[in-house]
Motif scaffolding. Structure first.
Motif, PDB file in Angstrom:
ATOM      1  N   ASP A 214      50.616  50.381  31.048  1.00 17.37           N
ATOM      2  CA  ASP A 214      49.576  50.738  32.010  1.00 17.37           C
ATOM      3  C   ASP A 214      49.400  49.649  33.055  1.00 17.37           C
ATOM      4  O   ASP A 214      49.226  49.929  34.248  1.00 17.37           O
ATOM      5  N   VAL A 215      49.429  48.394  32.612  1.00 19.06           N
ATOM      6  CA  VAL A 215      49.260  47.284  33.555  1.00 19.06           C
ATOM      7  C   VAL A 215      50.425  47.227  34.532  1.00 19.06           C
ATOM      8  O   VAL A 215      50.239  47.049  35.750  1.00 19.06           O
ATOM      9  N   VAL A 216      51.645  47.388  34.029  1.00 17.78           N
ATOM     10  CA  VAL A 216      52.815  47.345  34.912  1.00 17.78           C
ATOM     11  C   VAL A 216      52.780  48.501  35.906  1.00 17.78           C
ATOM     12  O   VAL A 216      53.078  48.336  37.100  1.00 17.78           O
ATOM     13  N   THR A 217      52.379  49.687  35.436  1.00 20.95           N
ATOM     14  CA  THR A 217      52.323  50.858  36.317  1.00 20.95           C
ATOM     15  C   THR A 217      51.306  50.669  37.431  1.00 20.95           C
ATOM     16  O   THR A 217      51.550  51.038  38.583  1.00 20.95           O
ATOM     17  N   GLY A 218      50.166  50.112  37.097  1.00 17.02           N
ATOM     18  CA  GLY A 218      49.114  49.956  38.100  1.00 17.02           C
ATOM     19  C   GLY A 218      49.017  48.567  38.684  1.00 17.02           C
ATOM     20  O   GLY A 218      47.950  48.184  39.193  1.00 17.02           O
ATOM     21  N   ARG A 226      42.273  42.659  43.224  1.00 18.61           N
ATOM     22  CA  ARG A 226      42.166  41.325  42.617  1.00 18.61           C
ATOM     23  C   ARG A 226      41.676  41.407  41.164  1.00 18.61           C
ATOM     24  O   ARG A 226      40.803  40.651  40.739  1.00 18.61           O
ATOM     25  N   ARG A 227      42.243  42.306  40.411  1.00 15.17           N
ATOM     26  CA  ARG A 227      41.865  42.473  39.012  1.00 15.17           C
ATOM     27  C   ARG A 227      42.996  42.101  38.052  1.00 15.17           C
ATOM     28  O   ARG A 227      42.907  42.361  36.857  1.00 15.17           O
ATOM     29  N   GLU A 228      44.065  41.484  38.574  1.00 12.01           N
ATOM     30  CA  GLU A 228      45.212  41.207  37.714  1.00 12.01           C
ATOM     31  C   GLU A 228      44.893  40.158  36.648  1.00 12.01           C
ATOM     32  O   GLU A 228      45.406  40.211  35.524  1.00 12.01           O
ATOM     33  N   ALA A 229      44.018  39.202  36.981  1.00  8.06           N
ATOM     34  CA  ALA A 229      43.688  38.158  36.008  1.00  8.06           C
ATOM     35  C   ALA A 229      42.960  38.735  34.797  1.00  8.06           C
ATOM     36  O   ALA A 229      43.200  38.331  33.657  1.00  8.06           O
ATOM     37  N   ARG A 230      42.061  39.678  35.056  1.00 11.30           N
ATOM     38  CA  ARG A 230      41.329  40.301  33.947  1.00 11.30           C
ATOM     39  C   ARG A 230      42.281  41.039  33.016  1.00 11.30           C
ATOM     40  O   ARG A 230      42.139  40.983  31.791  1.00 11.30           O
ATOM     41  N   GLN A 231      43.263  41.732  33.589  1.00  7.67           N
ATOM     42  CA  GLN A 231      44.219  42.464  32.754  1.00  7.67           C
ATOM     43  C   GLN A 231      45.127  41.505  31.986  1.00  7.67           C
ATOM     44  O   GLN A 231      45.495  41.779  30.843  1.00  7.67           O
ATOM     45  N   SER A 232      45.461  40.378  32.602  1.00  6.30           N
ATOM     46  CA  SER A 232      46.259  39.378  31.883  1.00  6.30           C
ATOM     47  C   SER A 232      45.497  38.858  30.673  1.00  6.30           C
ATOM     48  O   SER A 232      46.064  38.669  29.586  1.00  6.30           O
TER      49      SER A 232
END
Length: 552
Positions: A214-218, A226-232
């Protein structure tokens, strides 16, 4: 989680060969163990008796003279070679069988996915399926290389060795029979605990795989907001949870191995004490006593090792159970099968819905629907989102089965869905998809009819049709449906939102192509909410959720 699931033999024929060959090799290995134990006991007796002088009681009973040392040594060497060869053969058969079994299970699962409806309701993501068919089935290596050989030995060697002990020394054999069930009881109790922690670990692995996909897709959307850090951070938390659950599985596995070894050691010690006491009292022959003591550990080794190997292969067992369920999830047949194709020379067959109602998760998606699509007619299916328009097309195609009512029509139907579903390859390969002998002229004609004559059929596309715009990809999907209709002389043409990404001029060209197909004698059913498409149709069927249903 079963130690041996019968479905493994049903869906992976190679497993039958593994168990058959393993059974023969296991029998040879067991016989070699018996001969080796006997020969080694006699060798020790021949060497030791002259050292202890004149033994008392029955200690020297049945002993061979020193002159027989060489042929007994030869028998021991032959038995050792046979035992080693049989053990190597079992490991080799198990390892090669694991490769074939995994291949057959993957093939059966992929065939089931290919034959099943794309309208899956099991809510399993592609990442979960990939994890089960990839990492999960790979874990069967440990099951076949470690568990299966010990399971075969447990089933063959243990009864045979107990029988030999019963003939050699009934007292020791009865003691073994009494204490032996302790180990299976411990295995069952530990197995319940292992199953619980393994299921949680496997579920966490699948959840981690789905989250990562899901993270890679979105990823693009996450970067924009700017939400990539939260997903990491979320992926890191789930990875730590998976590590923790893996350590729990390992802890239970190590503890279970210790418990099984402890139970087996106590059982062996109990029998050894009785044999040693009788040897000291001169009530037992030395050769027979040594034979019993050498054979005794071999009785308990398979059951102890099968328990340890089972716990080490639980991940593969969990994954294989999911694969079996996937294979057994049969495609539901239509309540009313579509009639056969009448042939090119016969009159064309239309499409008819008689009070059709389709359920999703036990709930109807629309009221009962009744209408027909006659040959030479363009019928538009309209209605609000969620009214069941695409679901009705899925019912025609056999992807879902009507809960009530009947769908009748021809066997050959050309279809284009909402998503074009393009593959990596040339445009021509995508248009003629499934045709073993593509017709280049027909491909060019289909592209022209789909209002995209400028697209070179030899143009190469990337994964998922990369290289085309959304409108171009949609028209290639329409060209594919037209190509199939012409190639197979299909009686009915189905299209689901064929012009949603097209401009007005291109949309008008597609509508003219659909009209041309109807004038050629085909029935055309098109799902659309676009006014130009609805106005170009001969009839419009409006779907609603009212109890009265739809009639046209």
């Amino acid at each position: 989680m079963k130690p041996l699931d019968p479905r493994l033999l049903r869906y992976a024929r190679a497993a039958r060969g593994v168990f058959a060959a393993g059974g023969i090799l296991g029998l040879l290995r067991t016989l070699a163990i018996i001969v080796w134990s006997w020969a080694l006991a006699q060798l020790i007796t021949i060497v030791v008796l002259p050292m202890i002088g004149a033994p008392t009681g029955r200690v020297a009973e049945g002993a061979f003279p020193t002159s027989d040392l060489w042929w007994v040594l030869l028998v021991a060497g032959a038995a050792l070679l046979l035992r080693s060869a049989a053990a190597w053969g079992m490991d080799t058969v198990a390892a090669r069988g694991a490769v074939r079994v995994k291949s057959q299970l993957r093939g059966a699962a992929l065939d089931a996915l290919d034959a099943a409806s794309p309208e899956r309701e099991d809510e399993r993501s592609d990442a979960e399926l990939a994890t089960s068919l990839g990492r999960g089935l790979d874990a069967l290596d440990g099951y076949f290389s470690g568990y299966v050989p010990q399971l075969i030995l447990t089933a063959i060697a243990t009864p045979l060795l107990i029988l030999v002990l019963l003939l050699a020394d009934p007292v020791s054999a009865i003691t073994v029979i009494i204490v032996f069930p302790i180990i299976p009881v411990f295995m069952i109790l530990i197995g319940f605990a292992t199953q619980a922690v393994q299921d949680r670990q496997w579920a966490q692995l699948q959840h981690l795989s789905a989250s990562f996909l899901d993270v890679v897709t979105g990823l693009a959307t996450l970067k924009i907001f700017r939400r990539e850090a939260r997903q990491s951070a979320r992926i890191a938390r789930e990875t730590e949870e998976y590590r923790s659950r893996t350590m729990t599985v390992l802890r239970v596995t190590f503890l279970s191995g210790f418990v099984l070894d402890l139970a087996g050691t106590f059982s062996i010690a109990l029998v050894a004490v009785t044999v040693g006491t009788r040897l000291v009292n001169g009530e037992f022959p030395l050769g027979l006593g040594l034979f019993v003591l050498l054979l005794l550990p071999e009785v308990f080794i398979p059951i102890r090792q099968v328990g340890a190997a089972f716990h080490a292969s639980t991940e593969g067992l969990s994954a294989s159970t999911e694969v079996f369920e996937l294979i057994e999830r049969e495609r539901r047949p239509l309540d009313a099968p579509i009639a056969g194709h009448p042939g090119a020379a016969a009159a064309r067959t239309g499409l008819r819905f008689d009070a059709v109602e389709i359920l999703r998760s036990g709930r109807p998606v629309s009221s009962p629907v009744s209408f027909s699509v006659a040959p030479g007619e363009v019928v538009a299916l309209a209605g609000p989102s969620g009214a069941g328009k695409s679901t009705l097309l899925a019912g025609v195609l056999g992807f879902v089965a009507p809960a009530r009512g009947r769908i009748s029509g021809p066997a050959d139907i050309a279809w284009s869905g909402q998503r074009p579903g393009l593959l990596q390859g040339s445009v021509a390969e995508n248009v003629a998809l499934g045709d073993p002998e593509p017709d280049d002229l027909l491909v060019a004609r289909a592209l022209s009819a789909a209002a995209i004559p400028e697209l070179d059929p030899s143009t190469l596309l990337g994964a998922g049709g990369a290289g085309l715009s959304g409108g171009q990809a949609q028209r290639v999907g329409i060209a594919r449906a037209l190509y199939r209709a012409w190639r197979r002389d299909a009686d009915v043409l189905l299209l689901d939102e064929p012009t949603s990404a097209l401009d007005a001029e291109t949309e008008a060209a597609v509508c003219r192509a659909l009209r041309a197909e109807a004038e050629g004698g085909r029935g055309v059913l098109v799902v659309s909410h676009r006014r130009p498409v609805l106005e170009s149709a001969d009839r419009v069927v409006e779907l609603t959720a009212t109890p009265s249903g739809v009639h046209a």
